[in-house]
Design a protein around this motif. Structure first.
Motif, PDB file in Angstrom:
ATOM      1  N   ARG A 121      -3.001   1.112 -10.651  1.00 42.26           N
ATOM      2  CA  ARG A 121      -2.478   1.025  -9.292  1.00 42.26           C
ATOM      3  C   ARG A 121      -0.953   1.168  -9.293  1.00 42.26           C
ATOM      4  O   ARG A 121      -0.378   1.886  -8.478  1.00 42.26           O
TER       5      ARG A 121
ATOM      6  N   THR B 259       0.815  -1.210   0.000  1.00 43.36           N
ATOM      7  CA  THR B 259       0.000   0.000   0.000  1.00 43.36           C
ATOM      8  C   THR B 259       0.851   1.262   0.000  1.00 43.36           C
ATOM      9  O   THR B 259       0.331   2.363   0.057  1.00 43.36           O
TER      10      THR B 259
ATOM     11  N   GLU C 291      -0.118   4.775 -10.037  1.00 47.17           N
ATOM     12  CA  GLU C 291      -0.346   5.623  -8.872  1.00 47.17           C
ATOM     13  C   GLU C 291       0.756   5.416  -7.830  1.00 47.17           C
ATOM     14  O   GLU C 291       1.231   6.362  -7.198  1.00 47.17           O
ATOM     15  N   MET C 292       1.176   4.172  -7.662  1.00 44.94           N
ATOM     16  CA  MET C 292       2.257   3.869  -6.720  1.00 44.94           C
ATOM     17  C   MET C 292       3.559   4.509  -7.223  1.00 44.94           C
ATOM     18  O   MET C 292       4.351   5.024  -6.434  1.00 44.94           O
TER      19      MET C 292
ATOM     20  N   ASN D 175       3.507   8.075  -6.289  1.00 46.45           N
ATOM     21  CA  ASN D 175       3.857   8.253  -4.874  1.00 46.45           C
ATOM     22  C   ASN D 175       5.350   8.046  -4.637  1.00 46.45           C
ATOM     23  O   ASN D 175       5.969   8.757  -3.843  1.00 46.45           O
TER      24      ASN D 175
HETATM   25  C1  LIG Z   1      -0.538   7.449  -2.800  1.00 49.05           C
HETATM   26  O1  LIG Z   1      -0.482   8.351  -1.715  1.00 49.05           O
HETATM   27  C2  LIG Z   1      -1.737   8.889  -1.349  1.00 49.05           C
HETATM   28  C3  LIG Z   1      -1.484   9.948  -0.292  1.00 49.05           C
HETATM   29  O2  LIG Z   1      -0.659   9.467   0.722  1.00 49.05           O
HETATM   30  C4  LIG Z   1      -2.645   7.759  -0.881  1.00 49.05           C
HETATM   31  O3  LIG Z   1      -3.899   8.278  -0.530  1.00 49.05           O
HETATM   32  C5  LIG Z   1      -2.795   6.767  -2.023  1.00 49.05           C
HETATM   33  O4  LIG Z   1      -3.575   5.671  -1.597  1.00 49.05           O
HETATM   34  C6  LIG Z   1      -1.441   6.270  -2.474  1.00 49.05           C
HETATM   35  N1  LIG Z   1      -1.616   5.449  -3.669  1.00 49.05           N
HETATM   36  C7  LIG Z   1      -1.156   4.200  -3.742  1.00 49.05           C
HETATM   37  C8  LIG Z   1      -1.469   3.455  -4.980  1.00 49.05           C
HETATM   38  O5  LIG Z   1      -0.473   3.709  -2.870  1.00 49.05           O
END
Ligand SMILES: *[C@@H]1O[C@H](CO)[C@@H](O)[C@H](O)[C@H]1NC(C)=O
Ligand SMILES: *[C@@H]1O[C@H](CO)[C@@H](O)[C@H](O)[C@H]1NC(C)=O
Ligand SMILES: *[C@@H]1O[C@H](CO)[C@@H](O)[C@H](O)[C@H]1NC(C)=O
Ligand SMILES: *[C@@H]1O[C@H](CO)[C@@H](O)[C@H](O)[C@H]1NC(C)=O
Length: 962
Positions: free
Chosen positions: A271, A175, A274-275, A278
């Motif tokens: 996913r 996560t 998005e990761m 981050n």
């Molecule tokens: C990326 O970071 C955001 C903010 O911390 C979080 O809400 C989101 O779930 C994260 N995305 C993934 C795919 O980990």
């Protein structure tokens, strides 16, 4: 879809000539898959918004902007300008994103190692690339080399982002990003061994369940094997998958990549992307903590306004010119201090003979003033000066698209640098304007002794022509004035040293002919200025309504005209009308015409190469004459701009080649050019500006690249390497490819820093039309880490004088051996806080050390608004300890200290006196943890949270972290 023919062709040509890219997140795409470009852009926008939210909060301002996928550069720039209470630049923010993305994209073109893409379970080398790359970003920033920093950052981002697409990190249910990849001191655990089977066959096309249950259960990290050529892979291993990957046809069949939504694991593409965003933000945060907010803003391009760059001849006869350079720069500095028009950076390079340099580059206006004050005209010698060497230093040191001013009254001695200077102008798209004094006695100083003074002898025209040629290639001017009138001509410096300067139109005619030119003024423009240089050209300017003003009328209905030396500068009335203007010029000798203005609407362009699979990567050399080519064009500053034409316009004639435009989103375009022309050209963009605030019809606008570009009948390519070590020879291979057979080519290679370079003096292309060469480049062993160097390798066909080059940028970096971050040890916390928090304060005392590392270089607060005091002590065992004492109101319950060591490793230390948390993490370290953050409760009085779990519970908490 890619056709079979492409692969067949590629295999026939052989893998060595033109290998297609390794597969990865796509660079540019037309479906809704997230590309490397979009991932990088999203991370920049979100991190920047995050920084601005912190700044706003710290300054007690509201910041309501939600940080999500809807952010655009314009939205972030507005919110940040508000947070910082100063207008931050949009166009350079866009530029920073594009520069980083471009270097990100280049990794697919140039770097095929498994480590660069985290293929074949090559985790260790992949992580090394990332951590070394981050170290190189930090040293480049420290030396103020932001373009190099972005280049290294782009490459780091590529590899880092590929991890999330090519490994099973996402499939393991993680996560948060895998922070171990950016922290060299953490162990890389839980990696599948060479004999560990990781995948099973896909079920037909369905690969949704091809990773072995054991791997998932034990959270074992693996990545897909990939090969364009061979289908073999170790038994039981996962493949990358997809059309280009030959290993995926072998058992276990199918793959696990998440490069786009149609990939084998495309259902996890979003996913993974998005990761990756981050993870990219995490790298940006690490860089921000290591370098500070001001430098970080510069890295993001948000603090660049304009650069004042002078290259000054300091020989005896130049004292008046130096005085004038001082006067004009001081006046610019003093009149704009504190305004948005204040230059953000100053560059000064002196030259005479035989010396040139050093380059002074600073953001500190007072330091620049001191440097220019300390210049004195002396000596003189009997020879022309090292003008081009000095100019080359400035071109290499200045940010892209700078305006550089050269002051001299002598011919250049180092003529052999002309082609290299031209290459650097093409590469940097910087504009060079020469302020030549006493050109009518333009002397070669060897004549001085014979003629008892600085006069006499008419100028050898070729000497001035060199300056004119370079000025024209760059979109600048060669202004020839007397020493007495120089102070009038320097108005061009004041004009150019503003932010948001755009070029609307520019032509050069040699020899001159009578001609009419038109250009369009749009409502976004202000301070429109027309420059005509040449030996007394006669001209008349016509407004869209037919009002005219002759070039000999100093104050007329259209504007005021300054005449000095060979320059006429027309400042249009601020009430200048929009629409099509005309200028009619008549001259028998050569002249140049240039129209500039200030506007937020501008464009950037780059020639790119089309890769198999539909991706693009920028070219580092001239495009092939007579063949098709692709331009990547990005329009900045206009959210409602329609591009109608992208044209290659002959630089000194009236031929035009029209491009075919394909939009990639709102502001980016791909432009196909059918045939690169024989002649040097400029790129012109035309379109419509829609003004949503008024009901008026869209208005026409035009912009033009100031610098000229040209094609070549052959090309040079080389494998780039972003860092070299001082004192260690670096060997580099390059390839010359021509569409003719045979022929001998003259080779030149040099760096902008006069580093030692050895290279073959010529190459013979042979019957296959290609040749390989080797270059050895050595940086002196005392070169400081973070120094930038550009190596240009040029080849010239001596018969046609056609030439091409490849320009490679390196960062000199001493081998980093300190990979450990500073460590924070909490000594005591005294927090006896009443309910009414404002009535008491709490305090924290910590010891910060850097172990065997390079030592702590700085400690700052990244959270908390209490006061911090630091002192240095030597501990009993002889290590240096920085003692940090923090005191804050009980209402401010959190603090984060940031300690940075001399190579930029960051350690942070977060403490909160909020009510104790109940989560206790299992002790020990698990590097492949699905959760990136753990809260440890300590003694019931405060909690310490840190990103990857290395937990020790006790009264004294000691941890590595950051
Ligand atoms: C990326 O970071 C955001 C903010 O911390 C979080 O809400 C989101 O779930 C994260 N995305 C993934 C795919 O980990
Ligand atoms: C330029 O325009 C003027 C005025 O419209 C016209 O008289 C002249 O013939 C034109 N010159 C050229 C070279 O086209
Ligand atoms: C440019 O134009 C603006 C507004 O039209 C004006 O305020 C400013 O002084 C001008 N700048 C220069 C350098 O002329
Ligand atoms: C500018 O325009 C006004 C009005 O058209 C005119 O009176 C004036 O002479 C023009 N020139 C300058 C330099 O202001």
């Amino acid at each position: 879809m890619v056709s079979l023919v492409v692969v067949a062709l590629f295999l026939l040509q052989g893998a060595l000539l033109q290998p297609p890219q390794a597969a990865a997140f796509k660079i540019y795409t037309t479906d809704e898959s997230l590309t490397h470009h979009r991932i990088t852009e999203a991370a920049f926008l979100r991190k920047m918004a995050d920084v601005c939210r912190n700044v706003a909060t710290a300054r007690g301002k509201d910041f309501t902007l939600p940080i999500n996928s809807k952010l655009t550069a314009t939205i972030v720039q507005k919110a940040c300008s508000n947070a910082f209470s100063s207008l931050l630049k949009l166009s350079t923010f866009n530029l920073a994103i594009i520069q980083t993305s471009i270097s990100n994209a280049a990794v697919d073109r140039k770097q095929f190692s498994t480590a660069h893409h985290f293929d074949d379970e090559d985790f260790k080398n992949g992580r090394d690339l990332i951590t070394k790359g981050i170290a190189s970003v930090k040293v480049s920033i420290k030396k103020g080399n932001y373009l190099s920093a972005r280049t290294s950052l782009g490459a780091v981002c590529h590899t880092l982002q590929d991890f999330y697409s090519h490994s099973n990190w996402v499939e393991l249910g993680s996560t948060a990003p895998f922070s171990t990849l950016i922290k060299p001191e953490l162990p890389l655990n839980n990696i599948a061994g060479p004999n560990t089977k990781t995948c099973r066959n896909c079920v037909g096309e369905d690969c949704s369940d091809n990773i072995l249950p054991d791997v998932l259960q034990q959270k074992t990290l693996t990545s897909g094997y990939f090969s364009l050529i061979f289908s073999s892979k170790p038994a039981g291993k996962c493949s990358h998958g997809g059309f280009f990957d030959r290993t995926s046809s072998r058992e276990p069949t199918g793959g696990i990549n998440k490069d786009d939504i149609s990939s084998d694991h495309g259902f996890l593409h979003k996913r993974a992307a998005e990761m990756a965003i981050n993870a990219t933000m995490e790298v940006l945060q690490d860089i921000r903590l290591a370098t500070g907010d001001q430098a970080f803003l510069r890295l993001m391009g948000l603090r660049q306004t304009s650069v004042l760059a002078f290259v000054i001849d300091t020989t005896g006869s130049m004292s008046d010119d130096i005085e004038e350079a001082k006067r004009v720069s001081f006046s610019i500095i003093d009149s704009r201090r504190g305004t948005s028009e204040e230059p953000s950076e100053y560059i000064l390079v002196p030259f005479n003979d035989p010396d040139f340099g050093p380059l002074t580059r600073t953001e500190d206006a007072d330091l620049f003033k001191r440097s220019i004050n300390s210049l004195s005209a002396s000596g003189g010698g009997d020879l022309p000066e090292m003008c081009l060497s000095g100019l080359l230093l400035a071109l290499a040191g200045a940010p892209q698209s700078s305006d550089i001013f050269v002051f001299t009254d002598a011919a250049a001695k180092d003529l052999e640098l002309k082609s290299t200077v031209q290459v650097m102008i093409e590469r940097t798209k910087s504009t060079v304007t020469f302020l030549l004094t006493s050109p009518f006695s333009f002397r070669r100083r060897r004549d001085v002794s014979q003629s008892q003074g600085f006069t006499s002898r008419s100028i050898p025209l070729s000497d001035i022509q060199l300056y004119r040629d370079l000025a024209h290639v760059s979109g600048g001017q060669a202004i020839e004035v007397t020493k007495a009138t120089l102070s009038l001509a320097t108005a061009v410096i004041t004009d150019a040293s503003t932010s948001a300067l755009v070029t609307l139109f520019q032509v050069v005619r040699n020899p001159g002919i009578a001609e009419n030119f038109t250009f369009v003024l749009d409502p976004s423009l202000s301070n429109v200025t027309v420059y005509v240089t040449g030996d007394s050209p006669v001209f008349t300017l016509y407004s869209p309504t037919g009002v005219s003003q002759s070039g000999s009328v100093a104050d007329g209905p259209l504007g005021s005209i300054l005449t000095v030396g060979n320059l006429k500068r027309v400042k249009l009335n601020s009430t200048g009308q929009t629409g099509e203007w005309k200028i009619s010029i008549d001259s028998t000798s050569s002249y140049s015409l240039k129209v500039t203005g200030q506007s937020s609407v501008n464009f950037l362009f780059n020639f790119v190469e089309r890769l198999e699979g539909g991706d693009f990567t920028p070219k580092a050399n001239r495009p092939f004459t007579g063949r098709n080519a692709t331009l990547f064009v990005s329009v900045t500053g206009g959210d409602s701009v329609t591009v109608t034409d992208v044209l290659l316009v002959e630089a000194s004639g009236s031929n035009v080649v029209n491009g075919t435009i394909k939009a990639l989103g709102a502001t980016d375009f791909l432009v196909n050019i059918d045939r690169i022309p024989e002649w040097p050209f400029v790129v012109q963009l035309k379109g419509l500006l829609n003004d949503s605030t008024t009901r008026s019809l869209p208005s026409r606008f035009q912009r033009q690249s100031p610098t000229q570009q040209q094609g070549s009948r052959f090309t040079i390519t080389a494998q780039p390497n972003s860092t070299i070590e001082p004192g260690t020879p670096f060997v580099l291979n390059f390839t010359l490819v021509t569409n003719a057979t045979g022929g001998s080519y003259t080779i030149r290679a040099r760096t902008d820093r006069s580093f030692s370079v050895s290279f073959p003096s010529s190459l013979n292309a042979g019957t296959e039309g290609s040749a390989q060469g080797t270059i050895t480049l050595t940086a002196p062993s005392n070169t400081e880490s973070g120094t930038d160097v550009t190596l240009t390798i040029e080849a010239e066909d001596p018969e046609s004088s056609d030439s091409n080059y490849v320009a490679l940028r390196f960062t000199v970096m001493t081998k980093v051996t300190d990979f450990s971050s500073p460590v924070c040890q909490i000594v005591s916390i005294k927090a006896d806080c009443p309910v009414e928090c404002s009535r008491a304060s709490w305090e924290l005392s910590t010891n910060l050390t850097d172990g065997n590392g390079t030592g702590i270089a700085g400690v700052s607060l990244s959270r908390g608004n209490g006061s911090l005091s630091l002192s240095n002590v030597m501990s009993a065992d002889g290590t240096n300890v920085t003692v940090a004492f923090y005191n804050a109101s009980c209402c401010s319950q959190e603090v984060e200290l940031v300690a940075v060591d001399r190579v930029g490793n960051v350690g942070t230390c977060f403490t909160s006196i909020k009510s104790p948390s109940t989560t206790v993490s299992p002790s020990g370290s698990t590097t492949v943890s699905p959760s990136g953050s753990t809260t440890v409760s300590l003694n019931g009085s405060y909690s310490v949270s840190f990103s990857m779990c290395v937990a020790l519970v006790g009264l004294l908490v000691s941890f590595l972290y950051g």
